[in-house]
Write an enzyme that holds these catalytic residues in place. Sequence first.
Site, PDB file in Angstrom:
ATOM      1  N   ASP A   1      89.172 -14.226  54.646  1.00 46.08           N
ATOM      2  CA  ASP A   1      90.168 -14.635  53.657  1.00 46.08           C
ATOM      3  C   ASP A   1      90.542 -13.519  52.695  1.00 46.08           C
ATOM      4  O   ASP A   1      91.512 -13.626  51.953  1.00 46.08           O
ATOM      5  CB  ASP A   1      89.613 -15.790  52.806  1.00 46.08           C
ATOM      6  CG  ASP A   1      89.746 -17.120  53.500  1.00 46.08           C
ATOM      7  OD1 ASP A   1      90.575 -17.235  54.411  1.00 46.08           O
ATOM      8  OD2 ASP A   1      89.010 -18.050  53.118  1.00 46.08           O
TER       9      ASP A   1
HETATM   10  C1  GLC Z   1      84.599 -18.450  53.105  1.00 47.55           C
HETATM   11  C2  GLC Z   1      85.640 -19.396  53.630  1.00 47.55           C
HETATM   12  C3  GLC Z   1      85.918 -19.157  55.084  1.00 47.55           C
HETATM   13  C4  GLC Z   1      86.188 -17.718  55.326  1.00 47.55           C
HETATM   14  C5  GLC Z   1      85.082 -16.839  54.797  1.00 47.55           C
HETATM   15  C6  GLC Z   1      85.388 -15.379  54.917  1.00 47.55           C
HETATM   16  O1  GLC Z   1      83.363 -18.784  53.609  1.00 47.55           O
HETATM   17  O2  GLC Z   1      85.255 -20.724  53.437  1.00 47.55           O
HETATM   18  O3  GLC Z   1      87.026 -19.922  55.487  1.00 47.55           O
HETATM   19  O4  GLC Z   1      86.374 -17.535  56.698  1.00 47.55           O
HETATM   20  O5  GLC Z   1      84.874 -17.120  53.447  1.00 47.55           O
HETATM   21  O6  GLC Z   1      86.381 -14.988  54.034  1.00 47.55           O
HETATM   22  C1  GLC Z   2      87.500 -16.040  47.965  1.00 50.33           C
HETATM   23  C2  GLC Z   2      86.170 -15.875  48.649  1.00 50.33           C
HETATM   24  C3  GLC Z   2      86.220 -16.253  50.094  1.00 50.33           C
HETATM   25  C4  GLC Z   2      86.914 -17.580  50.247  1.00 50.33           C
HETATM   26  C5  GLC Z   2      88.303 -17.509  49.603  1.00 50.33           C
HETATM   27  C6  GLC Z   2      89.138 -18.762  49.805  1.00 50.33           C
HETATM   28  O1  GLC Z   2      88.351 -15.085  48.402  1.00 50.33           O
HETATM   29  O2  GLC Z   2      85.671 -14.556  48.537  1.00 50.33           O
HETATM   30  O3  GLC Z   2      84.913 -16.286  50.608  1.00 50.33           O
HETATM   31  O4  GLC Z   2      87.003 -17.892  51.592  1.00 50.33           O
HETATM   32  O5  GLC Z   2      88.143 -17.252  48.249  1.00 50.33           O
HETATM   33  O6  GLC Z   2      88.974 -19.722  48.849  1.00 50.33           O
END
Ligand code: GLC
Ligand code: GLC
Length: 811
Positions: free
Chosen positions: A484
């Site tokens: 993300d």
């Molecule tokens: C968080 C989110 C997941 C994402 C991950 C890496 O765990 O819930 O959807 O893939 O971060 O950014």
């Molecule tokens: C933030 C976190 C990630 C998560 C994303 C979406 O970027 O670092 O882990 O998946 O938020 O909410």
Amino acid sequence: MEQYGYFDDAAREYVITRPDTPSPWINYLGCEAFFTLMSNTGGGYSFYKDARMLRITRYRYNNVPTDAGGQYFYINDGGSVWTPGWMPVRAKLDAYECRHGLGYTRIMGEKDGLKACQVSMVPFGSDALVTKLTLENKSGAAKDVSLFSFVEFCLWNAQDDSTNFQRNFSTGEVEIEGSAIYHKTEYRERRNHYAVYAVNAPVQGFDTDRDSFLGAYRGFDSPAAVFEDRSRNSVASGWAPIGSHNLKFTLAPGESRSFIFLLGYCENPQDQKFVAPNVINKAPAKKLLDAFKTEAQFDAAFKALAEYWDGLLSIYHVSSGDEKLDRMVNVWNQYQCMVTFNMSRSASYFESGIGRGMGFRDSSQDLLGFMHLIPSRARERLIDIAATQFQDGSAYHQYQPLTKRGNFEVGSGFNDDPLWLIFGVAAYVKETGDISILSENVPFDNDETVAESMMEHLRRSYHYTIDHKGPHGLPLIGRADWNDCLNLNCFSSTPGESFQTTANFESGVAESLFIAGMFVGVSDDYARLCREFGWQEEADAVPAHKQAMEQAVLRHGWDGEWYLRAYDAYGHKVGSNECEEGKIYIEPQGFLVMAGVGVKEGYAQKALDSVRKHLLSEHGVAIHTPPYTRYHLELGEISSYPPGYKENGGIFCHNNPWIVLAEAVLGHGDRAFDIYRRTCPSYITDQKLHHTEPYVYSQMVAGPYAPRFGQAKNSWLTGTAAWTFYAASQGILGIKPEFDGLKIDPCLPAFLTDLKLTRKFRGSTYSIHMLNRAGGEKGRVRVTVDGREIGGGLIPADKAPAAHEVTVTLE
Ligand code: GLC
Ligand code: GLC
């Protein structure tokens, strides 16, 4: 090294031996609609279905002291005030123990010869938190005990409750009837639900107004009513409604007494809300209370809960000779999978229950660890998820559990999202053989007028990638892919702007090697589902799409020693040796090798060697290295974290199992297990350093570049749970549900030589005995079923349920 607890395998409990754990170590009670988060000191909160919209009790995140709010029992023993869970009073206890079990938590505290033991659970089939509290006089003299219960109600919408004070300081309302306290805020207008907090004994007093109970300027640690041993019998009107009972009784030496406290959620039909003007209809509450009036009723429900878990955990069971592996695979990892299935990323001690709901990507992956437990609920979930898909195949990134509607808080346009649906549906069909799900009529964006078959949803998912490729023939990344925080079209320089929803420079060229791996990885399953559905032509077209993607990866995605991560908005490489920082990333190495890309060419082996060389540390495999030391406008949130944390070079546990699975693809049993072990909770040695619960996975462990290398954060709600279970049960132990049956294909470390497993699959039971002489590589696998050798290891699914004896040898 300081220890805070240990596993009691026979009881399937984690035992916490001192209350001052590095952070609250919690448990989840409830597995259907009513949920309670409960910490080892009794902190936490309850909600019905949706932690944002129907929050029952209040909790203060980011408060000091930490873990503020919970179901508390205050004891006033002749002027000495204490709480069995130590918090919130923090009086010194003579003995303390907390046992987190499957769906229940037992907290025991003892002081001055008085022992208090509270067992809390959310009984199967009931919308309530039920607690049996037993007080025992272990001293030689009679004791006059005064007991005060306490919960603080949340005014339902947790977001509003913590922000809209001008309104909600005036809305609170309660009713009191005998030992039952009813919280009915907003029931007078549009709500048809209320909460009840009751005890199964007459009370000497009560309080329902927080400030009356605590006294002005006092905290949970020193409620005036308790210290003065006098309930105020307050009736809440606005401000902060609470529920508190006072019970006074004498215990002779050796005597004990138990009480049952119940915090329940009740709904009434719209036309039966009231029995008199503004007097609520209490019939559903009474029914609930009648079910838990006696200890015998409590004990029966407690037994039923244990039996429910016995049933679930009998579906997959291993006895490997390594107790640490066994307890994770058999109990804790599966338990966490159930929790992530229920919560997605909504409510934990790191997820406020307000910010995030059910993730399209997250929930699709959570299913991987849950599918075998309750496939019917997995089916329902897949349909809910698919119903939030848009007609072009893309999706809302998340939806609200109560309404099942997509919301835009984390936006949409994450180009990996659509493919996860194929993953989830394929896993479901493999587990159950139920292809009827493909014909299920499912709306787009919850609009029934545009419903199509589930198979059509999958087709749009698959073609979304085909139709969104960039200059190298690789998938466009959109807002981001699985990571993300790799926001290649974001270009945000405004503080506070959301990295996930902002697109200041929609390049139309940024591409993801990770999505390429996913696409190749799901292709065969997609083709098979097409065939099952009768779409021969569509199925026949798949190999060419798959091959084109593999070719694009081999031509434009190989960096020499490992796979690239992406191409950014300028067409520059991300995750290349040419980069100054962020030279190598874990995701493409995992996903491309899992998909079998570059195995023949020797790229796969090289990529995994590079992972070991550059990313592996004592606590697991880092997400990339070296971390970004400054903010990169063209990369987004990933470079916003200080080096070593989260997506910037942390050990993001979620993708470690991808390396386990990739190692298994190449047949490296010792290496696969070595990676598995490094993030696995039961192998943690330094509990203080690790910080979070040592019985479940955390999302992240700080990476080698972080000042607090080895410290975990964001426990419980993480895709790590499902993926590690998948990696251990299927990759290492090699029990793989396939479309046509159960495939036995282990890849074991040398030290596991003799294993016994049970797997229930489509009604049949397989008792499996494995002998491993392969010395840490996969070796040659031979399988016999009921005495007959089968080639290829695939045991065809039974037409009628049966029991089978399976032997497996690896040489
Ligand atoms: C968080 C989110 C997941 C994402 C991950 C890496 O765990 O819930 O959807 O893939 O971060 O950014
Ligand atoms: C933030 C976190 C990630 C998560 C994303 C979406 O970027 O670092 O882990 O998946 O938020 O909410």
